[in-house]
Design a protein around this motif. Structure first.
Motif, PDB file in Angstrom:
ATOM      1  N   THR A 109       0.893  -1.205   0.142  1.00 39.32           N
ATOM      2  CA  THR A 109      -0.015  -0.156   0.053  1.00 39.32           C
ATOM      3  C   THR A 109       1.133   1.155  -0.025  1.00 39.32           C
ATOM      4  OG1 THR A 109      -0.043   0.202   2.478  1.00 39.32           O
ATOM      5  CG2 THR A 109      -1.845  -1.119   1.483  1.00 39.32           C
ATOM      6  N   GLY A 138      -4.104   3.939   2.268  1.00 38.94           N
ATOM      7  CA  GLY A 138      -4.641   2.389   2.199  1.00 38.94           C
ATOM      8  C   GLY A 138      -4.667   1.797   0.627  1.00 38.94           C
ATOM      9  N   ARG A 139      -4.337   2.892  -0.250  1.00 40.92           N
ATOM     10  CA  ARG A 139      -4.420   2.491  -1.561  1.00 40.92           C
ATOM     11  C   ARG A 139      -3.257   1.899  -2.021  1.00 40.92           C
ATOM     12  NH1 ARG A 139      -7.102   6.689  -5.129  1.00 40.92           N
ATOM     13  NH2 ARG A 139      -9.111   7.139  -3.853  1.00 40.92           N
ATOM     14  N   LYS A 140      -3.549   1.055  -3.213  1.00 39.44           N
ATOM     15  CA  LYS A 140      -2.571   0.314  -3.756  1.00 39.44           C
ATOM     16  C   LYS A 140      -2.066   0.981  -4.941  1.00 39.44           C
ATOM     17  CE  LYS A 140      -1.516  -3.860  -2.051  1.00 39.44           C
ATOM     18  NZ  LYS A 140      -2.037  -5.046  -2.676  1.00 39.44           N
TER      19      LYS A 140
END
Lengths: 374, 302
Positions: free
Chosen positions: A95, A132-134
């Motif tokens: 992440t 929290g993003r990829k």
């Protein structure tokens, strides 16, 4: 930045790949707090120089000092330097927050402190809430911010940027340019950037080093690079230029005259030249420093700082490019030489006076040509 | 280039017809016949009556054969694990070798394929048997050691006892690892070679050592390659026939050997067919698991 304190020093650094010297005897000092740009065409050795600084390449000869300490053979993970890669090299399987925390985990920073610093770094690059993003859910610009945050969170002594804006589209590039500047002022870390884009270097850097074929050509502020280039290469690489090869005909204390075969008139300079009379040299005149006048009679316009019969020549407009704020022209003079001229469109009509095929006067101030000895 | 088959149906059909016919005649049809056999029973020596019975399947999963299935899976699993442990460093080394060396190293990996499996297996027998090269080498060392011991006045070592290297499970696993290592190395190499080098440099740049970079960056990103390497090794190892037959002992027969015996010596085609299909279903399950895992792991993109 009042007193310059050196942070990085290259001492006669040479890097050879086989027989080819990618970097040839470069000596260079970068000062604390500078935004320094390494500028040059592709293959000029600027990336190799940066990679030696990061520790991915070892110099064949010479030394690299960081804060006075020889780091020539120090591995990359032991240097107080972090890098933003051209491809950003954001870890795709982690992440955003894990990417930024990576270097802190390595340094065994405690969890609470780590989380705080990651958050701080993300907000510094305006990625708040995206931890929290990829990476595959981010745009190119956002990925670059992740790479920036990941490097800055380690609080390096020096941040290296390898072609930081080359993968962004034009609009985003302009925005990131401003942001990089602001960011550097905010964190106060020395930035060293590699770029082949002269506009980028001029806009961002406080000082630039121009390289060609592994050799350092000139180190100067953007303004000095543009107005006082040290060689034909630098004059030509930074911006547009009209180069006239000629010989020194007159060389006095307060003026000099260059006779150039391409020009039907003499080039009059308002300063002396340190060079041998009769030696070959070059006069470089930037397109925007040449004035364009509509030809109404046979008397050339005189700007008042050069004797009559110098620094003015008639020609025919052979090419015109309207750029909105300005227009660029190619004017053919007697003898066939074409001269590049740039002219600001100061009113909404005046570009109409300079249409294709129009006969015009070109003239320039005695202080405009830069004299180059090499 | 992106022309849809819908716009050129005739061409598409013509191109497809030949391979399709080939597959139907030589693959689908025999499979269907064997599949049908698995629901039949012997009548006399050559007749098979397809009665729709599940008797053969009931026998196939009886403890005796289930054990052999489990043993086959265990041997194949061990083989795969060893191939992974041995193959990963090899693939890594090839990835980071100089470009010119790379071609040669890959050639070395593929070289065994150019030799017949039977010949390679017999060669292994020559290496492993009691009077084989390994034991000869050991005996030479033993004698040398003995002579040295006598020289410094120690008591002699006694007679050399050759190691039992052949006709046991050890020989089978060794043989299977030897045969299947290229199947592991090649997909691993393909995955590692695709890795963006700057990711590794970024890891080092952020202060990580080589081991951490390997475990935290290289392995996770090579996971799809590892999964396909594992699958492509496990499946043929599970159905291995020749290696356990020639290198194994009485207790190291694998499921393919049992199947072979049903078709030939036992002349029980229906039961052999049922065993074959159980093996095939197991393989399908392995592929399905791999597909699910592959979906979960993110793409190894830069």
């Amino acid at each position: 930045m009042s007193q310059a304190k050196p942070i990085i020093t290259f001492e006669n650094v040479t890097k050879r790949f086989g027989k080819l010297a990618a970097v040839d005897d470069v000596s260079l000092t970068v000062n604390e707090g500078e935004f320094f740009a390494l500028l040059g065409p592709s293959g000029c050795g600027k990336t190799t120089l940066l990679r030696m600084l990061a520790g991915f390449e070892v110099p064949t000869e010479g030394r690299i000092l960081i804060d006075g300490q020889d780091v020539s053979n120090t591995p990359p993970n032991k240097r107080p330097i972090n890098m933003v890669f051209q491809s950003y090299a954001v870890f795709p399987h982690m992440t955003v927050a894990d990417n930024v925390a990576y270097g802190l985990v390595v340094d065994k920073v405690a969890k609470a402190e780590r989380d705080r610093r990651v958050e701080e770094a993300l907000s510094l690059v305006q990625l708040d809430g995206l931890g929290g993003r990829k990476p595959d859910q981010l745009s190119g610009g956002q990925r670059q911010r992740v790479a920036l945050a990941r490097a800055l969170v380690k609080r390096p002594r020096v941040l290296l940027l390898d072609e930081p804006l080359s993968a962004l589209d034009a609009k985003l590039r302009a925005q990131m340019r401003t942001e990089l500047c602001t960011l550097q002022e905010k964190v106060g870390i020395t930035f060293i950037m590699v770029t082949h884009d002269q506009d980028e270097a001029l806009a961002l850097a406080s000082r630039c080093a121009v390289m060609n074929k592994g050799v350092l050509q000139q180190v100067a502020s953007p303004n000095d690079l543009y107005e006082f280039p040290s060689s034909r290469f630098v004059a030509d690489f930074i911006g547009q230029v009209n180069l006239f090869e000629g010989v020194l005909a007159v060389d006095e204390q307060d003026h000099a005259v260059i006779r150039a075969p391409d020009l039907p008139v003499d080039l009059f300079l308002d300063h002396g030249v340190t060079g041998a009379r009769g030696a070959t040299l070059w006069a470089a005149i930037r397109p925007e420093k040449i004035e364009l006048h509509k030809k109404t009679g046979e008397t050339p316009p005189n700007l008042g700082d050069a004797p009559a019969g110098t620094n003015a020549v008639a020609g025919v407009i052979r090419h015109e490019a309207y750029l909105g704020g300005s227009s660029t022209y190619e004017v053919e003079i007697a003898g066939g030489r074409r001269i590049k001229v740039q002219r600001s469109n100061l009113t909404r009509w005046d570009q109409e006076d300079f249409a294709l095929g129009e006969t015009v006067w070109l003239c320039w101030h005695a202080c405009s040509p830069a004299v180059l000895l090499s | 280039m992106e022309q849809s088959w819908k716009q050129a149906k005739a061409v598409f059909a013509a191109a497809l017809a030949a391979p399709l016919a080939w597959l139907v005649v030589f693959f689908v049809a025999p499979m269907v016949i064997v599949w049908a056999f698995s629901f039949g029973q012997n009548q006399g020596l050559t007749e098979i009556a397809i009665s729709g019975t599940f008797h053969n399947y009931a026998r196939a999963i009886a403890p005796l054969y289930l054990q052999i299935f489990l043993k086959s899976a265990w041997v194949a699993g061990l083989t795969t694990a060893l191939c992974l442990v041995l193959g990963f460093p090899v693939a890594l080394a090839i990835t980071f070798a100089a470009d010119r060396a790379k071609t040669w190293l890959l050639l070395l990996i593929m070289l065994p394929f150019w030799t017949n499996l039977l010949i390679r297996t017999y060669a292994l027998i020559a290496v492993l048997r009691t009077e084989g090269y390994v034991n000869m080498g050991l005996e030479w060392l033993w004698k040398g050691g003995g002579a040295l011991a006598a020289l410094v006045g120690l008591k002699p070592l006694g007679a050399f006892q050759p190691l039992e290297l052949l006709h046991n499970n050890f020989a089978v696993v060794l043989g299977l690892v030897y045969v299947h290592l290229p199947f592991m190395v090649l997909p691993l190499y393909a995955a590692l070679d695709r890795l963006d080098r700057s990711l590794l440099e970024a890891s080092l740049d952020l202060g990580a050592g080589h081991l951490r970079t390997l475990l935290r960056v290289v392995v996770p990103l090579a996971l799809p390659g590892i999964a396909s390497g594992v699958l492509i090794t496990f499946i043929p190892a599970l159905g291995a026939y020749l290696t356990p037959d020639l290198l194994g002992g009485p207790d190291s027969q694998m499921i393919a050997n049992v199947i072979e015996r049903q078709f030939k010596r036992a002349n029980d085609w229906p039961f052999g067919a049922a065993l074959s299909f159980v093996l095939m279903y197991l393989t399908f399950i392995a592929v399905a698991i791999q597909a699910v895992l592959a979906k979960r792991t993110p793409e190894a993109r830069g």
